[in-house]
Design an enzyme around this catalytic site. Structure first.
Site, PDB file in Angstrom:
ATOM      1  N   GLU A 855       0.685  -1.209  -0.002  1.00 24.25           N
ATOM      2  CA  GLU A 855      -0.049   0.018  -0.025  1.00 24.25           C
ATOM      3  C   GLU A 855       0.882   1.249   0.191  1.00 24.25           C
ATOM      4  O   GLU A 855       0.715   2.171  -0.853  1.00 24.25           O
ATOM      5  CB  GLU A 855      -0.892   0.123   1.430  1.00 24.25           C
ATOM      6  CG  GLU A 855      -1.912   1.200   1.079  1.00 24.25           C
ATOM      7  CD  GLU A 855      -2.839   1.084   2.445  1.00 24.25           C
ATOM      8  OE1 GLU A 855      -3.354   2.366   2.791  1.00 24.25           O
ATOM      9  OE2 GLU A 855      -2.952   0.169   3.047  1.00 24.25           O
ATOM     10  N   ARG A 933      -7.187   2.862  14.144  1.00 23.65           N
ATOM     11  CA  ARG A 933      -8.372   1.802  14.146  1.00 23.65           C
ATOM     12  C   ARG A 933      -8.343   0.794  15.186  1.00 23.65           C
ATOM     13  O   ARG A 933      -9.168   0.101  15.682  1.00 23.65           O
ATOM     14  CB  ARG A 933      -7.980   1.065  12.702  1.00 23.65           C
ATOM     15  CG  ARG A 933      -8.852  -0.212  12.573  1.00 23.65           C
ATOM     16  CD  ARG A 933      -8.756  -0.692  11.162  1.00 23.65           C
ATOM     17  NE  ARG A 933      -9.501   0.047   9.984  1.00 23.65           N
ATOM     18  CZ  ARG A 933     -10.564   0.026   9.702  1.00 23.65           C
ATOM     19  NH1 ARG A 933     -11.410  -0.949  10.241  1.00 23.65           N
ATOM     20  NH2 ARG A 933     -11.363   0.619   8.738  1.00 23.65           N
ATOM     21  N   GLU A1314     -10.608  -8.151   5.455  1.00 23.87           N
ATOM     22  CA  GLU A1314      -9.789  -7.964   6.754  1.00 23.87           C
ATOM     23  C   GLU A1314     -10.536  -8.772   7.553  1.00 23.87           C
ATOM     24  O   GLU A1314     -10.146  -9.317   8.755  1.00 23.87           O
ATOM     25  CB  GLU A1314      -9.481  -6.546   7.004  1.00 23.87           C
ATOM     26  CG  GLU A1314      -8.550  -6.125   5.914  1.00 23.87           C
ATOM     27  CD  GLU A1314      -8.399  -4.579   6.127  1.00 23.87           C
ATOM     28  OE1 GLU A1314      -7.396  -4.168   6.839  1.00 23.87           O
ATOM     29  OE2 GLU A1314      -9.286  -3.647   5.802  1.00 23.87           O
TER      30      GLU A1314
END
Length: 1382
Positions: A855, A933, A1314
């Site tokens: 990413e 997160r 995920e």
């Protein structure tokens, strides 16, 4: 003792010296000055003038075609030859050390003596091209293709959904093909053994096994035809549900016809039969390869060149040359010498030639066991037990017995058995031979034996055991399959006839010293004693004294290793006691609950069930949404025709780049010496910070990184520069020749060091809700605890790769790259080159896995390659080697969590105060978003009225950690489940009761004040309880634990709630571009990238439904910044949602444009309507766009909508733990996952299983070891272990929740990439449950700390017992550890 990768499988005489790297060996006298090298080469040239006839012509066949090479390069591997010389790109480079199987090919040979054809799977990355004389090589391209015809092996893995990213698929295909060439109808045990040397990071292995089960005697799924005889599908009938259709139809597979296989080349058969002995000699400027055809020539060569390395399988020398830059001027290859390959049965045992492969040894021993009296085969059975777990099939097929011995590895699997058996070795040189016994005098030091330099090992005699002799062998490693030992042992006891009195005892251990050793002191004091409890007590005390390790010993795990020596002896004691009782001797009774400790591991064939909701009745047949469409690239991936970045044909004048990286964690760069590099063959140029035409500054969220280190390095692996050369090998050698001088600075390596130094990135995030103080006052009890969660390597099978091509005009640059973030790559490349982004085109065809690792970190390579291409004005390519990739690109963040939880006596949680620390590394990268997160998931699935979470980002001198599937969520939730377990243990109630009591309900509010709607947690929980038979399993586990002292079972059920959206609001957007051509074909482009997750397949399904055309008319070529600009990374599990909506938008626009023509000609075809629109000058191209509505969260006010929706799931797992070794078996896992209305059940189930197994690795297996100086010690599959085929649960059930539509995403679906990963925590807590049962046997109860991963070491040390008490740990701070917990 060093942890060494495959250090036991090469054959080379001579000694060795100590090393600093955990998986390579430095031989004595090999680092030579140029003068010495040239002298030795001249010596060899003189030898060539002897009477011996030498040939320099290599003849072999590839896919049936003859290849003749005159004087081939001794440095070249078969893999390089196939890919670069023959253009056969199907065989992949995954690790270059024979540990992943991606490079598997089949070698076929005709045995001159028997005329029998042998077909073996081998690792092309290790096979020297020079070793292939008179061999037939078959690659994945040679057995079938999409254009020609698929081989059944290729067809079945593809159509059974066993290929996701596809990078491992050709290797798997060839491993199975090799098995079928040798055994047309194998058993499932054969299949599982064939795959011991293959890894897959995507699928979770289940679909691969199911695909190939169709070839076996067990056969595939019966399709419910055998229901009355125990059909697996009967397990699906819960509440009388209709069972799901099979994910694939085995009846449609082409049959396997062995008569239609590729024939062995007749010319090669003739050459093999009529082979006249002729020695071979191949030479380059560095090395000469000598392949003598007689023993006499071989011995004379060894006499004249005692430093020469002897190579059979090259499974160790290849690693040394590749990873340690070791030069061997002379290599001797005895492949043609019959005496070294012979097998003879003598009156005392079986004599194996030293060049016999381990596979052949295994075959001979199995035959002997089947035919000889049992009392004669004890040694053979011990060897077979070790060979079961010795590397992978590809290694065993080429590695020699002699190599195992002469390597003198201190952790050899076989040498302990050879030593306790007293095997005889015949040593020979040109003047004669001698026989020595393998005893405590054979290994004279680390990597050294008593052989003289001119001697070679001719043979080894493995003796028959005697009537009163018992032999056992043991191996303990982090992973059961294809792994190096932590401790290995063999034990032999002989009794006086008719008694239990010890007449002879030998105890041999590996992993406890610099050599394989015999515990002579202990054994000597036990002679004459009766086999019983008193002997056991004395033996364990003696062993604890005799076998000690310094706390700083390489390999670490000191307490565990010392405990293992006692535990393994105890196992042997029990095994022998049982056998003595079986002979009717009057010895102590073996307690029934001790019996399980005497059993060796025997794998059950895995079984599985997949349950999903089929499409509604009446759905058009050509509407493929909701159907199990095969991954669009699966067939190409199975044939090797799918093109990955490094598979692209070489461009004209292309150069190769190799990185120059820091060897220090924190230092100033004083000077860089390029003189040696510039003199290297093939050197073209180099690039450093001063060569950047634009900006050296880069980064992800903040610009705190540089393309090249400038004056200072902040981690080991920091990119300082790069060397460009004509080939990969030349570039890498030149890069290693660059000398850098440093002034070292004090590094910060661990989170504890960062906390002490207050080394944090800002800001420190906090989420708080309710009144924390009041909550703790309300609580009946308050509990505090902490845990550490280790990092994880992505281990995508395809490492980072980039090809940069300058286009010559206007400074345009085309970048072909393996990345999840094309637009981010475009931006940073343009910035580094100092040009606008519109001059940079980034193209992504597919990736061989990503998992978040591509990413943001892919840009650290692509920017470097682009700068080099700009400077050289030539195309430049680089694909990182596995060790480079692991060293420099970072992984999942290690976390440290501290918690304080308040709860009522009922188990209701009323207050939580938790602090998270993550090891961010040397730059910020995505660490802040990852911590956010983690905080968003700090309560997992539980409603907590009063809560505070804080997140600290530790700034350290490690390579920057980055995104990884789950993105901080798994770490946050694991801490949650840890304190939930502590609460249950403190209260003495079942953990599942505490979890169920605190589960969220519809309308509850999260700590970040988001109200939960359409919550399905309770449905998932109840269905998982029902499908798993949880209550029955719990009762069975408790009964098992009462009946077994040394093995314990554990059971756990764990939920997950995972928020779907990017937490950065601006990323929640996507674009698409759809063209309809006049022939009716459709070209679709969107902003997402394909990394195996099936995104392109799902997008085609979406477009097919909206346009109303068969999906076969729609094609996706690639992802490109030239077609869809400003794309978000393919991440956060949101790509199907975002890009699917954008595709839908574009297709709806086109559909509306075509509707008038459809109305005018309702009976016309799609092609008619398209042509009519074209002739009416209507645009047949449309852009689509989508942005997630009502999304955005404010940390300052703790308000807003952080997530668009949530995915829910529950998993129940059962494990069995060996309390004496720490090994565990995954017995069963039942998963219920809410994916809304599945767009593609096969792909979604594949994502669930793949994520789950990646989580199993994270929580139970995968460990990154760093030295106190910040050096990553685990840099390849030899030392870093991801789950293998044998790690999947024996019984695996995956159910996609029915009737759970989601109105927030495309066609009522939900994200799936995920969320399932955390469900593997059910395995972790099942292990913890089993450990609790073991601790209870020792009178220990209550909460205890178990860090992640739950490795064999942590499990064994937590199972406190009489043996752990004999091996206390050294006090921290009194020694320098081999590795530190970062």
């Amino acid at each position: 003792m060093k942890q060494l990768s495959h250090c036991w499988v090469f054959w080379a005489w001579g000694g060795g010296e100590n090393i600093t790297h955990p998986f390579a060996i430095l031989p004595t006298g090999i680092r030579l000055e140029k003068k010495e090298k040239s002298l030795r080469m001249r010596d060899v040239d003189r030898n060539m003038e002897d009477k011996q006839t030498w040939d320099d012509e290599l003849i072999f066949f590839v896919n049936g075609k003859k290849v003749v090479e005159t004087n081939p390069d001794p440095d070249m591997t078969l893999l390089t030859y196939l890919r670069r010389k023959l253009g056969l790109q199907g065989t992949k480079l995954g690790c270059a050390e024979g540990g992943c199987g991606a490079c598997t090919v089949v070698l076929s040979k005709c045995q001159p003596d028997t005329q029998q054809l042998l077909h073996h799977a081998v690792n092309a990355c290790l096979a020297p091209i020079c070793s292939l004389h008179l061999t037939a090589v078959t690659t994945v391209e040679g057995i079938g293709s999409v254009a020609r015809q698929l081989h059944p092996v290729q067809e079945r893995i593809a159509k059974a959904h066993g290929s996701q990213c596809g990078f491992c698929t050709p290797g798997l295909v060839m491993s199975m093909y090799a098995l079928l060439r040798s055994k047309a109808t194998p058993t499932m045990a054969d299949v599982e053994e064939a795959f011991q040397g293959n890894l897959c990071r995507c699928t979770g292995y289940r679909p691969i096994l199911e695909a190939y089960k169709t070839f076996t005697v067990e056969g595939g799924c019966c399709g419910r035809r055998g229901q009355n005889d125990g059909c697996c599908m009967s397990e699906q009938e819960v509440d009388h549900e209709k069972p799901s259709a099979l994910l694939f139809n085995a009846a449609g597979f082409a049959p396997l016809d062995p008569t239609q296989e590729v024939i062995f080349p007749p010319e090669l058969m003739a050459l093999s039969k009529n082979q006249k002995t002729c020695s071979l000699r191949f030479q380059n400027k560095r090395t000469v390869w000598l392949q003598p055809d007689t023993l006499d020539t071989f011995l004379h060569l060894k006499w004249k060149h005692p430093e020469a390395r002897v190579v059979v399988g090259n499974t160790e020398v290849g690693i040394e040359v590749k990873f340690k830059n070791i030069l061997y001027p002379v290599i001797l290859a005895p492949a043609f010498i019959p005496e070294l390959h012979s097998v003879e049965h003598s009156s005392d045992g079986i004599v194996f030639g030293a060049a016999c492969t381990l596979s052949r040894m295994e075959s001979v021993l199995k035959q002997a066991v089947a035919t000889l009296p049992p009392h004669q085969t004890e040694v053979f059975l011990a060897l077979l037990e070790q060979l079961r777990w010795f590397a992978g099939q590809q290694i065993r097929n080429v590695a020699a017995i002699g190599g195992n011995i002469m390597t003198a590895s201190p952790i050899s699997d076989l040498n302990p058995v050879f030593m306790v058996a007293g095997c005889k070795l015949t040593l020979i040189d040109k003047d004669g031979s001698r026989v020595v016994r393998m005893d405590d005098s054979f290994f004279v030091g680390y990597r050294r034996t008593l052989l003289r330099p001119q001697e070679v090992l001719l043979s080894i005699e493995v003796p028959y055991s005697t009537k009163h002799q018992f032999v056992s062998a043991f191996k303990q490693s982090p992973r059961r399959e294809d792994d190096i030992s932590i401790v290995t042992a063999a034990m032999s006891v002989t009794f006086t006839a008719g008694t239990s009195v010890v007449e002879d005892l030998k105890l041999s251990y590996g992993g406890m010293a610099a050599t394989t050793l015999l515990a002579t002191k202990t054994a000597g004091q036990l002679l004459g004693r009766c086999w019983g409890e008193e002997l056991l007590e004395h033996a364990t005390s003696l062993l604890a004294e005799e076998l000690t390790l310094h706390p700083s010993v390489p390999g670490g795990m000191v307490t565990y290793r010392q405990t293992l020596t006692l535990s393994l002896f105890y196992k042997f004691y029990l095994i022998v006691l049982r056998k003595l009782r079986g002979q009717g001797l009057n010895v102590e009774t073996l307690r029934p609950d001790f019996l399980s400790a005497t059993e060796f591991y025997h794998a059950e064939t895995p079984s599985s069930v997949q349950i999903y909701q089929e499409v509604p009745k009446g759905q058009r047949q050509d509407d493929v949404v909701g159907r199990s469409v095969v991954h669009l690239s699966a067939l190409k991936q199975a044939t090797g025709e799918a093109v990955y970045c490094d598979d692209m044909p070489l461009f004209e004048k292309e150069l190769y780049l190799a990185l120059v990286t820091s060897s220090k964690a924190h230092a100033r760069i004083l000077s860089i010496d390029l003189s040696a590099a510039e003199q290297s063959p093939g050197f073209v140029g180099c690039v450093f910070a001063g060569d950047i035409p634009g900006s050296n500054t880069c980064g992800t969220v903040v610009q705190d990184e540089t393309v090249f280190a400038d004056r200072q390095v902040t981690c080991v692996g920091h990119i300082i520069g790069a060397v460009v050369a004509d080939t990969q090998l030349h570039a890498q050698r030149a890069a290693k020749a660059v000398k850098i001088h440093y002034e070292e600075l004090q590094p910060i390596i661990t989170m504890q060091e960062a906390i002490a130094a207050q080394s944090f990135y800002q800001p420190i995030r906090t989420i708080q809700k309710g009144d924390l103080q009041a909550g703790f006052q309300q609580a009946d009890q308050v509990l505090e605890g902490e845990m550490h969660i280790g990092g994880q390597e992505h281990f995508y099978l395809e490492t980072h790769a980039t090809v940069a091509v300058p286009r010559g005009e206007d400074e345009e640059m085309e970048i072909f790259v393996s990345t999840q973030a094309p637009s981010h790559t475009q931006f940073l490349v343009a910035k580094a080159l100092g040009i606008p982004a519109n001059r940079v085109a980034v193209r992504v065809k597919r990736m061989g896995g990503g998992f978040g690792g591509k990413e943001s970190r892919s840009t650290i390579l692509s920017t470097v390659v682009a700068v080099a291409a700009h400077k050289m004005q030539r195309p430049v390519r680089c694909m990182l080697d596995r060790d480079e990739d692991m060293l420099i690109t970072g992984g999942r963040h290690p976390f440290y969590g501290k918690y304080k939880v308040g709860f009522l006596n009922s188990g209701k949680i009323v207050a939580l105060d938790v602090s998270y620390y993550s090891n961010a590394g040397n730059t910020l990268d995505l660490s802040l978003s990852i911590m956010e997160r983690a905080l968003f998931h700090m309560e997992n699935s539980y409603s907590i009225p009063n809560v505070r979470g804080r997140g600290f980002l530790c700034r350290t001198n490690l390579p920057s950690n980055t995104a990884f599937r789950g993105f901080g969520g798994p770490q946050g939730m694991l801490v949650t489940e840890s304190w939930i377990t502590d609460v249950a243990q403190r209260l003495g109630v079942p953990t599942d009761k505490v979890r169920r009591l605190n589960l969220y309900r519809e309308g509850d509010s999260t700590p970040y004040n988001q109200v939960l709607e359409q919550i399905t947690l309770d449905r998932c929980w109840d269905e998982c309880l029902s499908r798993s038979g949880f209550q029955e399993r719990r009762a069975a586990v408790e009964l098992y634990n009462k009946q077994n002292r040394w093995t314990k079972r554990g059971l756990a059920i764990v939920p997950t709630k995972f928020g779907i959206s990017f937490t950065a609001q601006f990323l929640n957007q996507a674009g698409a571009l759809v063209h309809i051509y006049t022939d009716g074909s459709v070209l679709l482009t969107h902003g997402g990238t394909e990394m195996g997750q099936g995104l392109h397949t799902k997008m085609v399904q979406v477009a097919s439904r909206v346009l109303g055309v068969p999906h076969s008319k729609i094609h996706i070529s690639e992802t490109s910044t030239s077609t869809v600009p400003n794309t978000s990374p393919t991440a956060a599990s949101a790509s199907s949602d975002l890009n699917g909506a954008a595709v839908k938008n574009a297709c709806q626009i086109l559909k509306e444009r075509l509707d008038p023509y459809k109305s005018q000609n309702p009976k016309g075809s799609w092609e008619d309507w398209v042509k009519a629109a074209y002739f009416d000058r209507v645009s047949l191209s449309a852009n689509g766009f989508y942005k997630t509505p009502d999304i955005g969260y404010n940390f300052e006010t703790n308000s807003g909508r952080a997530f668009n929706y949530f995915s829910y799931g529950v998993a129940c797992s059962e494990v069995e733990v060996d309390c004496l070794t720490g090994a565990h078996k995954n017995l069963s896992s039942t998963i219920v996952m809410d994916v809304g209305v599945s767009l593609n059940p096969a792909i979604d189930i594949g994502q669930v299983e793949g994520a789950f197994m990646q989580g199993v690795g994270l929580f139970t297996l995968e460990e990154l070891h760093y030295s106190p100086d910040g050096v990553l010690l685990t840099r390849g599959p030899g030392s870093y272990k991801i789950p293998a085929f044998g790690d999947i649960p024996t019984h695996l059930s995956v159910s996609l929740l029915r009737d759970a539509p989601n109105d927030k995403a495309i066609f009522a679906s939900k994200a799936v990439g995920e969320p399932p990963l955390f469900l593997a925590a059910s395995v972790f807590f099942a292990i913890k449950d089993a450990i609790s049962a073991a601790r209870a046997e020792s009178g220990i109860s209550g909460p205890f700390r178990l860090d992640s991963p739950a490795s064999v070491e942590r499990i064994r040390n937590a199972c406190s017992d009489r043996f752990t008490q004999l091996t206390p740990s050294a006090k921290p701070g009194t020694f320098r550890p081999w590795s530190v917990q970062v």
